[in-house]
Enzyme design. Structure first.
Site, PDB file in Angstrom:
ATOM      1  N   ARG A  21       0.840  -0.947   0.086  1.00  0.00           N
ATOM      2  CA  ARG A  21      -0.349  -0.124  -0.409  1.00  0.00           C
ATOM      3  C   ARG A  21       0.786   1.081   0.243  1.00  0.00           C
ATOM      4  NH1 ARG A  21      -3.324  -0.732   5.049  1.00  0.00           N
ATOM      5  NH2 ARG A  21      -1.252  -1.472   6.260  1.00  0.00           N
ATOM      6  N   ASN A  40      -6.189  -2.658   2.554  1.00  0.00           N
ATOM      7  CA  ASN A  40      -6.082  -4.255   2.736  1.00  0.00           C
ATOM      8  C   ASN A  40      -7.625  -4.238   2.653  1.00  0.00           C
ATOM      9  OD1 ASN A  40      -2.916  -4.159   2.353  1.00  0.00           O
ATOM     10  ND2 ASN A  40      -2.809  -5.071   4.863  1.00  0.00           N
TER      11      ASN A  40
END
Length: 93
Positions: A21, A40
C-alpha cells in the site's frame, strides 16, 4: 489532457505485510494528478481506488500489473467508472 476517470483495482497475491500500500501511494503521487486510496482487504487482496486523468490511471494500473512492486502480484482485476470525488490526495487505509 485526458478525461478524468475512476479506477478500482483488486490486486491478488502476496501483497499484504510487504509495504504494498505504501509503494502504491508513492507511485500514485509520483504519477501525479491521482486521488484515492489503497486498502488491505480481509481476503488478502489490496483494493486500489484512483481517480484522475485516464492516462495516469492507466499508468498506475500497468505498474500494479508489471511494475517493481513489493511482494508478489498474481493478478489484477479492474473496473472503470466515472469519478465520485471526495478524496483529499492519495491515502493508505
Amino acid at each position: 489532457m485526458s478525461e478524468d476517470v475512476r479506477l478500482v483495482a483488486w490486486v491478488r497475491g502476496h501483497v499484504q505485510g510487504v509495504g504494498f500500500r505504501w509503494f502504491t501511494r508513492a507511485k500514485a503521487l509520483e504519477t501525479g494528478g491521482l486521488r484515492g486510496f489503497a486498502l488491505n482487504l480481509g481476503d488478502g487482496r489490496v483494493q486500489v481506488v484512483a481517480e484522475g486523468p485516464r492516462d495516469r490511471c492507466e499508468r498506475l494500473l500497468e505498474w500494479l500489473r508489471t511494475g517493481d512492486t513489493p511482494g508478489h502480484v498474481d493478478g489484477v482485476t479492474e473496473i472503470w467508472d466515472t469519478p465520485r470525488g471526495g478524496y483529499d490526495g492519495f491515502a493508505i487505509r
